[in-house]
Write a protein that holds these residues in place. Structure first.
Motif, PDB file in Angstrom:
ATOM      1  N   PHE A  43      29.264  43.602 -16.779  1.00  0.00           N
ATOM      2  CA  PHE A  43      30.041  44.315 -15.763  1.00  0.00           C
ATOM      3  C   PHE A  43      31.298  44.938 -16.361  1.00  0.00           C
ATOM      4  CE2 PHE A  43      33.510  44.208 -12.623  1.00  0.00           C
ATOM      5  CZ  PHE A  43      32.985  45.055 -11.659  1.00  0.00           C
ATOM      6  N   ILE A  44      32.013  44.167 -17.188  1.00  0.00           N
ATOM      7  CA  ILE A  44      33.254  44.672 -17.802  1.00  0.00           C
ATOM      8  C   ILE A  44      32.958  45.838 -18.736  1.00  0.00           C
ATOM      9  CG2 ILE A  44      35.134  44.063 -19.378  1.00  0.00           C
ATOM     10  CD1 ILE A  44      34.996  41.221 -18.183  1.00  0.00           C
ATOM     11  N   GLY A  45      31.856  45.737 -19.488  1.00  0.00           N
ATOM     12  CA  GLY A  45      31.486  46.823 -20.406  1.00  0.00           C
ATOM     13  C   GLY A  45      31.230  48.119 -19.670  1.00  0.00           C
ATOM     14  N   ILE A  46      30.605  48.043 -18.499  1.00  0.00           N
ATOM     15  CA  ILE A  46      30.341  49.245 -17.703  1.00  0.00           C
ATOM     16  C   ILE A  46      31.618  49.735 -17.024  1.00  0.00           C
ATOM     17  CG2 ILE A  46      29.132  50.094 -15.648  1.00  0.00           C
ATOM     18  CD1 ILE A  46      26.801  48.263 -16.446  1.00  0.00           C
ATOM     19  N   LEU A  47      32.423  48.800 -16.540  1.00  0.00           N
ATOM     20  CA  LEU A  47      33.663  49.160 -15.851  1.00  0.00           C
ATOM     21  C   LEU A  47      34.603  49.950 -16.757  1.00  0.00           C
ATOM     22  CD1 LEU A  47      35.433  48.860 -13.305  1.00  0.00           C
ATOM     23  CD2 LEU A  47      36.296  46.716 -14.293  1.00  0.00           C
ATOM     24  N   PHE A  48      34.715  49.504 -18.021  1.00  0.00           N
ATOM     25  CA  PHE A  48      35.641  50.164 -18.953  1.00  0.00           C
ATOM     26  C   PHE A  48      34.927  51.071 -19.958  1.00  0.00           C
ATOM     27  CE2 PHE A  48      37.915  46.332 -17.567  1.00  0.00           C
ATOM     28  CZ  PHE A  48      39.096  46.904 -17.124  1.00  0.00           C
ATOM     29  N   ASN A  49      33.632  51.264 -19.738  1.00  0.00           N
ATOM     30  CA  ASN A  49      32.840  52.181 -20.561  1.00  0.00           C
ATOM     31  C   ASN A  49      32.960  51.867 -22.057  1.00  0.00           C
ATOM     32  OD1 ASN A  49      31.068  54.325 -20.943  1.00  0.00           O
ATOM     33  ND2 ASN A  49      32.736  55.819 -21.172  1.00  0.00           N
ATOM     34  N   THR A  50      32.757  50.593 -22.392  1.00  0.00           N
ATOM     35  CA  THR A  50      32.873  50.182 -23.800  1.00  0.00           C
ATOM     36  C   THR A  50      31.513  49.979 -24.460  1.00  0.00           C
ATOM     37  OG1 THR A  50      33.024  47.852 -23.128  1.00  0.00           O
ATOM     38  CG2 THR A  50      35.096  49.069 -23.415  1.00  0.00           C
ATOM     39  N   THR A  51      30.437  50.240 -23.750  1.00  0.00           N
ATOM     40  CA  THR A  51      29.111  50.043 -24.320  1.00  0.00           C
ATOM     41  C   THR A  51      28.654  51.287 -25.073  1.00  0.00           C
ATOM     42  OG1 THR A  51      26.799  49.592 -23.785  1.00  0.00           O
ATOM     43  CG2 THR A  51      28.067  50.796 -22.157  1.00  0.00           C
ATOM     44  N   SER A  52      27.817  51.072 -26.084  1.00  0.00           N
ATOM     45  CA  SER A  52      27.319  52.191 -26.892  1.00  0.00           C
ATOM     46  C   SER A  52      26.004  52.749 -26.352  1.00  0.00           C
ATOM     47  CB  SER A  52      27.123  51.730 -28.339  1.00  0.00           C
ATOM     48  OG  SER A  52      26.217  50.645 -28.413  1.00  0.00           O
ATOM     49  N   TYR A  53      25.462  52.128 -25.286  1.00  0.00           N
ATOM     50  CA  TYR A  53      24.190  52.595 -24.726  1.00  0.00           C
ATOM     51  C   TYR A  53      24.434  53.479 -23.508  1.00  0.00           C
ATOM     52  CZ  TYR A  53      21.841  49.277 -27.785  1.00  0.00           C
ATOM     53  OH  TYR A  53      21.379  48.612 -28.894  1.00  0.00           O
ATOM     54  N   ASP A  54      23.476  54.379 -23.241  1.00  0.00           N
ATOM     55  CA  ASP A  54      23.642  55.309 -22.123  1.00  0.00           C
ATOM     56  C   ASP A  54      23.445  54.590 -20.790  1.00  0.00           C
ATOM     57  OD1 ASP A  54      20.780  55.268 -21.473  1.00  0.00           O
ATOM     58  OD2 ASP A  54      20.507  56.454 -23.281  1.00  0.00           O
ATOM     59  N   PRO A  55      23.896  55.202 -19.697  1.00  0.00           N
ATOM     60  CA  PRO A  55      23.823  54.550 -18.380  1.00  0.00           C
ATOM     61  C   PRO A  55      22.419  54.128 -17.974  1.00  0.00           C
ATOM     62  CG  PRO A  55      25.268  56.456 -18.293  1.00  0.00           C
ATOM     63  CD  PRO A  55      24.625  56.481 -19.638  1.00  0.00           C
ATOM     64  N   GLU A  56      21.385  54.853 -18.399  1.00  0.00           N
ATOM     65  CA  GLU A  56      20.021  54.496 -18.022  1.00  0.00           C
ATOM     66  C   GLU A  56      19.651  53.097 -18.500  1.00  0.00           C
ATOM     67  OE1 GLU A  56      15.394  56.030 -18.626  1.00  0.00           O
ATOM     68  OE2 GLU A  56      17.058  57.135 -19.524  1.00  0.00           O
ATOM     69  N   VAL A  57      20.043  52.774 -19.735  1.00  0.00           N
ATOM     70  CA  VAL A  57      19.766  51.448 -20.286  1.00  0.00           C
ATOM     71  C   VAL A  57      20.517  50.389 -19.498  1.00  0.00           C
ATOM     72  CG1 VAL A  57      20.087  49.940 -22.296  1.00  0.00           C
ATOM     73  CG2 VAL A  57      19.249  52.280 -22.604  1.00  0.00           C
ATOM     74  N   MET A  58      21.777  50.649 -19.182  1.00  0.00           N
ATOM     75  CA  MET A  58      22.593  49.670 -18.476  1.00  0.00           C
ATOM     76  C   MET A  58      22.082  49.440 -17.050  1.00  0.00           C
ATOM     77  SD  MET A  58      24.409  49.167 -21.035  1.00  0.00           S
ATOM     78  CE  MET A  58      25.677  48.040 -20.498  1.00  0.00           C
TER      79      MET A  58
END
Length: 444
Positions: A43-58
């Motif tokens: 949740f935090i990774g999506i909230l602050f956009n810190t993930t290296s994967y695109d939204p579809e994966v998340m």
């Protein structure tokens, strides 16, 4: 949509945590682990956009977790309702008045014997570890996780630590038994043995029995109401648990106690731990492997074949005696996929329970939520029916197993629980019965 689903999956995990907590079921450790290792970081990774994967994966990761959690909660709720509907007086009550030829020991005497044998076993495990350290490495200061791993591969079944490790987990719950009986001296003694064992081996899972003991003593008090103070205490204990696990990881990275202590600095140590936590290195980064599998749609060798669960069905059969029916270690197959090395035969990886279910059965892996609900219900009810020291021993052992399974090491965790539970059962049987047989003629 991405943030919404991420929030829903966190709420679903929290809902299960609260449900398991109010039932006082040890499976709360499974969901606490998933909350810490996947739910909140995701949740935090999506909230602050810190993930290296695109939204579809998340989105797919969130959706998988939500569907898995929903099936788990519905199944477990149905099992509770079914049990209530078919509840009947204990059929064994009619047999209690029949004559016994084995004399049952009192609960107090039984617990005293049980804890004495368990503590003795725990102490022997440490003595064997110290002996192996001196004989093979020249002393405790020269040990490291890597050296013990190499020794295990070299000696195979001749390595005494293969057997004492199982005995260690089977007996480590004695700390909780002493804690609940109010024996502070023996609680500290058993806790010290666990800490020493973990520090020498550098194996992070060996500290789990003590962490589970401390958390259980707070979480499993008689009150079901979720008080703010208790939530704060459990949260603080969770943070401390993460710190300890990462501290042992540094011990492993530095190559053992001697190297770690050579340039020890509390400030530098805290900085390194904080860096690992913030960058998702270590346990809090295992979810990245799950994302990787989703991104590549499980297009890897040995995936989508339910290898973990076939192995679990044959858990009592050694691989070399299974006649080819028992698949290879799926953790190594996942390690090969994650490392991009098809020739890998040793490196393994654990992508949290969600990732393991996805890798085993693709999207059909959500159906494993039903299986885990059934399995955890049987385990939780078994613990509920125990009393005294055996109950505390099983709570610590199976709480530890749930944490291991939650991080994605499913087969290893279940194998540990299977073998150590047998040992606890044998000790319980021995201590429950006085080793004298009274014949009818003698009683008369």
């Amino acid at each position: 949509m991405n943030l919404l689903l991420a929030g829903v999956q966190v709420i679903s995990i929290l809902t299960i945590c609260i449900y398991e907590y109010r039932k006082k079921w040890v499976s709360v450790f499974l969901w606490g682990t998933l909350l810490v290792m996947f739910g909140l970081p995701h949740f935090i990774g999506i909230l602050f956009n810190t993930t290296s994967y695109d939204p579809e994966v998340m989105i797919k990761a969130s959706l998988f977790a939500i569907l898995f959690n929903t099936l788990y909660l519905l199944t477990k709720g149905c099992l509770v309702l079914i049990e209530r509907g078919f509840a009947a007086p204990d059929a064994r009550s009619n047999r209690r008045s029949k004559p016994h030829y084995w004399t049952l020991a009192s609960q107090y005497e039984r617990d005293r014997r049980f804890t004495s044998i368990s503590f003795g076993t725990l102490a022997i495990c440490l003595i064997v570890l110290l002996t192996v350290s001196v004989v093979h490495f020249g002393g405790v200061r020269n040990t490291s996780w890597g050296k013990f791993y190499g020794l295990s591969r070299e000696m195979g079944l001749r390595n005494p630590l293969k057997y004492t490790n199982v005995l260690f987990f089977a007996s480590a719950g004695v700390a909780l038994a002493y804690r609940e009986s109010g024996n502070a001296v023996m609680f500290l003694a058993s806790s010290s043995i666990i800490v020493a064992y973990a520090m020498i081996t550098g194996n992070r899972i060996t500290i789990l029995p003590l962490l589970v003991t401390l958390i259980t003593s707070v979480a499993f008090s008689r009150r079901k109401r979720i008080a703010l103070g208790r939530v704060f205490a459990l949260g603080l204990m969770g943070i401390c648990a993460i710190y300890v696990v990462y501290l042992l990881r540094l011990l492993r990275i530095d190559g053992g106690i001697a190297n770690f202590m050579a340039n020890f600095s509390i400030v530098e140590t805290n900085r390194r731990i904080l860096h690992q936590v913030l960058t998702g290195d270590g346990e809090l980064g295992l979810r990245e492997v799950f994302y990787y599998f989703i991104y590549h749609d499980n297009d890897f060798y040995n995936f989508n074949k339910a290898h973990t669960y076939i192995r679990l069905l044959l858990i009592a059969v050694p691989t070399r005696l299974a006649g080819g029916l028992k698949p290879p270690d799926f953790a190594i197959s996942m390690g090969s996929a994650w490392s991009g090395n098809p020739a890998n035969t040793t490196y393994s990886v654990h992508p949290t329970l969600y990732g393991d279910c996805f890798a085993n059965l693709w999207w059909l892996g959500i159906l494993l939520g039903v299986l885990w609900a059934l399995l955890s219900y049987v385990i939780d009810r078994r613990i509920d029916r125990k009393t005294g020291a055996p109950r505390y021993m099983l709570m610590v052992l199976l709480g530890t197993v749930y944490v291991i399974v939650g991080r994605g090491s499913v087969y290893n965790g279940m194998f540990l629980g299977f073998t150590a539970s047998i040992i606890i059962g044998i000790v319980g049987l021995v201590t429950r019965l006085r080793m004298t047989y009274r014949t009818k003629g003698f009683q008369e």
